[in-house]
Write a protein that holds these residues in place. Structure first.
Motif, PDB file in Angstrom:
ATOM      1  N   VAL A  22     -29.752 -33.166  13.922  1.00 16.44           N
ATOM      2  CA  VAL A  22     -29.951 -31.750  13.588  1.00 16.44           C
ATOM      3  C   VAL A  22     -31.395 -31.328  13.867  1.00 16.44           C
ATOM      4  N   MET A  23     -32.327 -32.175  13.469  1.00 18.87           N
ATOM      5  CA  MET A  23     -33.756 -31.852  13.655  1.00 18.87           C
ATOM      6  C   MET A  23     -34.255 -32.562  14.903  1.00 18.87           C
ATOM      7  N   LEU A  87     -32.312 -30.302   3.755  1.00 20.62           N
ATOM      8  CA  LEU A  87     -30.891 -29.919   3.810  1.00 20.62           C
ATOM      9  C   LEU A  87     -30.433 -29.832   5.265  1.00 20.62           C
ATOM     10  N   LYS A  96     -19.180 -23.568   7.132  1.00 22.07           N
ATOM     11  CA  LYS A  96     -17.946 -23.902   6.407  1.00 22.07           C
ATOM     12  C   LYS A  96     -18.258 -24.144   4.937  1.00 22.07           C
ATOM     13  N   VAL A  98     -20.693 -26.195   3.736  1.00 18.60           N
ATOM     14  CA  VAL A  98     -21.282 -27.514   3.417  1.00 18.60           C
ATOM     15  C   VAL A  98     -22.675 -27.350   2.801  1.00 18.60           C
ATOM     16  N   GLY A  99     -23.530 -26.553   3.467  1.00 15.90           N
ATOM     17  CA  GLY A  99     -24.900 -26.349   2.965  1.00 15.90           C
ATOM     18  C   GLY A  99     -24.892 -25.669   1.602  1.00 15.90           C
ATOM     19  N   LEU A 101     -22.505 -25.597  -0.654  1.00 13.88           N
ATOM     20  CA  LEU A 101     -21.929 -26.441  -1.724  1.00 13.88           C
ATOM     21  C   LEU A 101     -22.913 -27.537  -2.156  1.00 13.88           C
ATOM     22  N   ARG A 104     -25.553 -25.805  -4.175  1.00 21.26           N
ATOM     23  CA  ARG A 104     -25.034 -25.384  -5.491  1.00 21.26           C
ATOM     24  C   ARG A 104     -24.936 -26.567  -6.451  1.00 21.26           C
ATOM     25  N   ARG A 118     -40.873 -25.521   1.006  1.00 18.05           N
ATOM     26  CA  ARG A 118     -41.164 -25.586   2.452  1.00 18.05           C
ATOM     27  C   ARG A 118     -39.917 -25.105   3.189  1.00 18.05           C
ATOM     28  N   ALA A 119     -39.264 -24.096   2.626  1.00 24.58           N
ATOM     29  CA  ALA A 119     -37.947 -23.704   3.124  1.00 24.58           C
ATOM     30  C   ALA A 119     -38.053 -22.718   4.286  1.00 24.58           C
ATOM     31  N   ASP A 122     -32.983 -19.693   6.727  1.00 23.83           N
ATOM     32  CA  ASP A 122     -31.585 -20.051   6.438  1.00 23.83           C
ATOM     33  C   ASP A 122     -31.444 -20.501   4.992  1.00 23.83           C
ATOM     34  N   SER A 123     -32.394 -21.343   4.560  1.00 28.23           N
ATOM     35  CA  SER A 123     -32.336 -21.819   3.170  1.00 28.23           C
ATOM     36  C   SER A 123     -32.542 -20.667   2.199  1.00 28.23           C
ATOM     37  N   GLY A 125     -31.592 -17.622   2.505  1.00 28.16           N
ATOM     38  CA  GLY A 125     -30.317 -16.909   2.336  1.00 28.16           C
ATOM     39  C   GLY A 125     -29.406 -17.648   1.377  1.00 28.16           C
TER      40      GLY A 125
HETATM   41  C1  LIG Z   1     -29.149 -24.495   6.829  1.00 29.15           C
HETATM   42  C2  LIG Z   1     -27.833 -25.238   6.959  1.00 29.15           C
HETATM   43  C3  LIG Z   1     -27.910 -26.542   6.191  1.00 29.15           C
HETATM   44  C4  LIG Z   1     -26.712 -24.348   6.405  1.00 29.15           C
HETATM   45  O1  LIG Z   1     -25.539 -25.125   6.362  1.00 29.15           O
HETATM   46  P1  LIG Z   1     -24.069 -24.514   6.580  1.00 29.15           P
HETATM   47  O2  LIG Z   1     -23.149 -25.527   6.047  1.00 29.15           O
HETATM   48  O3  LIG Z   1     -23.870 -24.091   7.978  1.00 29.15           O
HETATM   49  O4  LIG Z   1     -24.124 -23.212   5.702  1.00 29.15           O
HETATM   50  P2  LIG Z   1     -22.945 -22.665   4.783  1.00 29.15           P
HETATM   51  O5  LIG Z   1     -21.679 -22.640   5.560  1.00 29.15           O
HETATM   52  O6  LIG Z   1     -22.915 -23.383   3.511  1.00 29.15           O
HETATM   53  O7  LIG Z   1     -23.469 -21.220   4.518  1.00 29.15           O
HETATM   54  C5  LIG Z   1     -23.452 -20.222   5.526  1.00 29.15           C
HETATM   55  C6  LIG Z   1     -23.258 -18.895   4.826  1.00 29.15           C
HETATM   56  O8  LIG Z   1     -21.972 -18.810   4.221  1.00 29.15           O
HETATM   57  C7  LIG Z   1     -22.053 -18.687   2.808  1.00 29.15           C
HETATM   58  N1  LIG Z   1     -21.005 -19.596   2.254  1.00 29.15           N
HETATM   59  C8  LIG Z   1     -20.048 -20.177   2.977  1.00 29.15           C
HETATM   60  N2  LIG Z   1     -19.227 -20.882   2.176  1.00 29.15           N
HETATM   61  C9  LIG Z   1     -19.665 -20.777   0.946  1.00 29.15           C
HETATM   62  C10 LIG Z   1     -19.263 -21.304  -0.302  1.00 29.15           C
HETATM   63  N3  LIG Z   1     -18.154 -22.087  -0.417  1.00 29.15           N
HETATM   64  N4  LIG Z   1     -19.978 -21.011  -1.399  1.00 29.15           N
HETATM   65  C11 LIG Z   1     -21.070 -20.205  -1.280  1.00 29.15           C
HETATM   66  N5  LIG Z   1     -21.483 -19.683  -0.126  1.00 29.15           N
HETATM   67  C12 LIG Z   1     -20.809 -19.946   0.978  1.00 29.15           C
HETATM   68  C13 LIG Z   1     -23.448 -19.100   2.483  1.00 29.15           C
HETATM   69  O9  LIG Z   1     -23.972 -18.430   1.341  1.00 29.15           O
HETATM   70  C14 LIG Z   1     -24.226 -18.684   3.709  1.00 29.15           C
HETATM   71  O10 LIG Z   1     -24.525 -17.333   3.664  1.00 29.15           O
HETATM   72  P3  LIG Z   1     -25.723 -16.698   4.529  1.00 29.15           P
HETATM   73  O11 LIG Z   1     -25.346 -16.936   5.964  1.00 29.15           O
HETATM   74  O12 LIG Z   1     -25.731 -15.277   4.123  1.00 29.15           O
HETATM   75  O13 LIG Z   1     -26.947 -17.445   4.146  1.00 29.15           O
HETATM   76  C15 LIG Z   1     -27.488 -25.546   8.452  1.00 29.15           C
HETATM   77  O14 LIG Z   1     -27.502 -24.348   9.177  1.00 29.15           O
HETATM   78  C16 LIG Z   1     -28.445 -26.532   9.092  1.00 29.15           C
HETATM   79  O15 LIG Z   1     -28.239 -27.739   9.070  1.00 29.15           O
HETATM   80  N6  LIG Z   1     -29.497 -25.974   9.719  1.00 29.15           N
HETATM   81  C17 LIG Z   1     -30.531 -26.773  10.383  1.00 29.15           C
HETATM   82  C18 LIG Z   1     -31.413 -27.472   9.377  1.00 29.15           C
HETATM   83  C19 LIG Z   1     -32.135 -26.489   8.496  1.00 29.15           C
HETATM   84  O16 LIG Z   1     -32.686 -25.495   8.955  1.00 29.15           O
HETATM   85  N7  LIG Z   1     -32.132 -26.810   7.198  1.00 29.15           N
HETATM   86  C20 LIG Z   1     -32.855 -26.046   6.213  1.00 29.15           C
HETATM   87  C21 LIG Z   1     -34.179 -26.720   6.015  1.00 29.15           C
HETATM   88  S1  LIG Z   1     -35.258 -25.763   5.007  1.00 29.15           S
END
Ligand SMILES: CC(C)(COP(=O)(O)OP(=O)(O)OC[C@H]1O[C@@H](n2cnc3c(N)ncnc32)[C@H](O)[C@@H]1OP(=O)(O)O)[C@@H](O)C(=O)NCCC(=O)NCCS
Length: 353
Positions: A22-23, A87, A96, A98-99, A101, A104, A118-119, A122-123, A125
Motif C-alpha cells: 500500500v505504501m 492504517l 468496503k 475495512v478502514g 471498521l 471504529r 500524523r494523519a 483520508d483518515s 474523513g
Molecule cells: C485510508 C484507507 C485505510 C481507507 O480504507 P477503506 O477500507 O478503503 O475505507 P472504508 O471503506 O472503510 O471507508 C471509505 C468511506 O466509506 C465509509 N464507510 C464505508 N463502510 C463503512 C462502515 N461499515 N462503517 C462506517 N463507515 C463506512 C467511510 O466512512 C468512508 O467515508 P469517507 O470516504 O467519507 O471518508 C485506505 O484508503 C488506504 O489504505 N489508504 C492508503 C493508506 C493511507 O492513506 N492510510 C491512512 C494513513 S494516515
C-alpha cells in the motif's frame, strides 16, 4: 473467518507485505522488525489495546491498524491514551468499510481517549465520521528560519530529490549574502545541559503539578523511546534541560537535527508559565549546531513563536482526536503536555523502513 481480531506476532510478515504494497517505497523485510519493535517491545504495550487486523473470507489479512498505549495523568488520575497509526486497507478491498471498521473498533477500546496526529485527509474523513475531531492548531507546522535558502532547499527536496539537490547547491552562497534577511538567533540568558531519561521523567512529574494532562513517564519507558528515536537514524538527537541565569530549571526541549539541517522539535516543556526563554534556548541551541531552521508543530507551548520575525507557518499532518469534551479542551490549552514524543511521530516511520 472474516472479521477483526488482535494482531499476533506471527501476522507481522503478512501485515508488513500488505503495508509495503500500500505504501510504495517501504520494504516488507524492514517493516516487519520495525513493527515488532514499536508494537511488541514497547514497555507500555498493553494487551487491552492491541493493534488490529481485518481478515478476509479466506483468512488472509486485508486491513491493519496499529495501536500504541501511552500512560497519561489526567487531573491526577492515571489514564490511558491510545495512539492510532499505520492504517491500511488492501487495494482490492477499498471502500468496503475495512478502514472504517478497524478504526471504529480501536476507538471503542478501554482507553480514555485516542489520538492520530500524523494523519492524512483520508483518515480525517474516517475519524470525523466516527465522532472524532481535528485539533486544527496541531495540524499547523511552524518553521523558525535561520538560513532561508538552505531551508527552502530542504523543503523543495522533500518534494523532489533532484530539485532539492540543485537548491541546496545554491543555498550556501545565497545564505552567505542574504543572512540578514532573517533575524539572528536569540542570545538567551542562562544555560542548557544534557537531559537524561531519568531527569526528563522527574521534570514532567514536577511540572505535572501545573499540568492537568501529561504523560506518566518512567525512566524505563523513556530510555526505550529515546533509544528508538536514535535508531530511526534520521539525525542527531538533542535533549537539553534549560536553566535560567540563577540556575533555576525553566524547562527542556528535545529535537532531531536531520541531515538536511532542519531541527525537528519532538518536545518542549516548561516548568513555569512562560515558555519564551525555553523557546529562545531551543532556537539558539539549534543554530549553534548548524541548523538551517527549527521546525515544530503549533502546540500551546510553542504558540508564542507565531508572528515572530523569521517564523513561517505551513500545513502539517492532521492531528485527530476522539475524546470527551474535557480532554479536547485540555489538548488545546497550556495545561496539557502531549508532544510528538507521545503521539504518532515515533510509530509513523514504517513507510521509511
Ligand atoms: C485510508 C484507507 C485505510 C481507507 O480504507 P477503506 O477500507 O478503503 O475505507 P472504508 O471503506 O472503510 O471507508 C471509505 C468511506 O466509506 C465509509 N464507510 C464505508 N463502510 C463503512 C462502515 N461499515 N462503517 C462506517 N463507515 C463506512 C467511510 O466512512 C468512508 O467515508 P469517507 O470516504 O467519507 O471518508 C485506505 O484508503 C488506504 O489504505 N489508504 C492508503 C493508506 C493511507 O492513506 N492510510 C491512512 C494513513 S494516515
Amino acid at each position: 473467518m472474516a472479521g477483526i481480531r488482535a494482531l499476533q506476532r506471527s501476522d507481522l510478515p503478512q501485515v508488513s507485505t500488505l503495508f509495503a504494497q500500500v505504501m510504495g517505497g517501504a520494504s516488507a523485510e524492514h517493516v516487519a522488525p520495525y513493527f515488532h519493535r514499536i508494537l511488541f517491545e514497547d514497555p507500555w504495550a498493553d494487551p487491552d489495546i492491541p493493534s488490529l487486523v481485518h481478515e478476509g473470507p479466506d483468512g488472509g489479512i486485508v486491513g491493519f491498524i496499529a495501536a500504541s498505549t501511552r500512560r497519561m495523568v489526567l487531573d491526577g488520575r492515571k489514564v490511558r491514551m491510545a495512539v492510532s497509526s499505520n492504517l491500511v486497507a488492501h487495494p482490492d478491498w477499498r471502500s468496503k468499510g475495512v478502514g472504517a471498521l478497524l478504526n471504529r473498533k480501536l476507538l471503542g477500546g478501554p482507553q480514555e481517549f485516542t489520538l492520530a496526529d500524523r494523519a492524512n485527509d483520508d483518515s480525517r474523513g474516517l475519524w470525523l465520521g466516527l465522532g472524532g475531531q481535528e485539533l486544527t492548531g496541531r495540524s499547523i507546522a511552524w518553521f523558525r528560519v535561520l538560513a532561508p535558502a538552505a531551508t527552502a532547499g530542504e523543503l523543495v527536496g522533500r518534494r523532489s530529490a533532484r530539485l532539492g539537490r540543485a537548491a541546496r547547491l545554491l543555498s550556501r552562497p545565497v545564505d552567505a549574502l542574504g543572512g540578514r534577511l532573517v533575524p539572528p538567533p536569540p542570545r538567551p540568558a542562562g544555560s542548557t545541559e544534557d537531559l537524561t531519561a531519568e531527569v526528563l521523567a522527574e521534570q514532567v512529574a514536577t511540572a505535572g503539578r501545573r499540568l492537568r494532562l501529561r504523560p506518566d513517564y518512567d525512566a524505563e519507558y523513556l530510555e526505550w523511546v529515546l533509544g528508538e528515536v536514535r535508531r530511526l537514524d534520521r539525525g542527531a538527537l538533542a535533549a537539553r534541560l534549560v536553566r535560567g541565569p540563577q540556575g533555576r530549571v525553566l524547562g527542556w526541549f528535545l529535537y532531531l537535527l536531520t541531515p538536511g539541517g532542519v531541527a525537528e522539535v519532538l518536545q518542549v516543556g516548561v516548568t513555569g508559565t512562560d515558555p519564551d526563554p525555553v523557546l529562545d534556548h531551543l532556537v539558539a541551541h539549534a543554530a549553534a549546531q548548524g541548523a538551517s531552521a527549527v521546525q515544530g508543530r503549533l502546540e500551546p507551548v510553542t504558540a508564542g513563536l507565531i508572528g515572530r520575525p523569521g517564523v513561517v507557518v505551513r500545513k502539517n499532518a492532521r492531528a485527530l482526536v476522539h475524546a470527551e469534551a474535557n480532554v479536547l479542551g485540555l489538548l488545546s490549552s497550556t495545561t496539557a503536555l502531549c508532544s510528538h514524543l507521545d503521539g504518532e511521530w515515533l510509530v509513523s516511520h514504517a513507510a521509511r523502513q
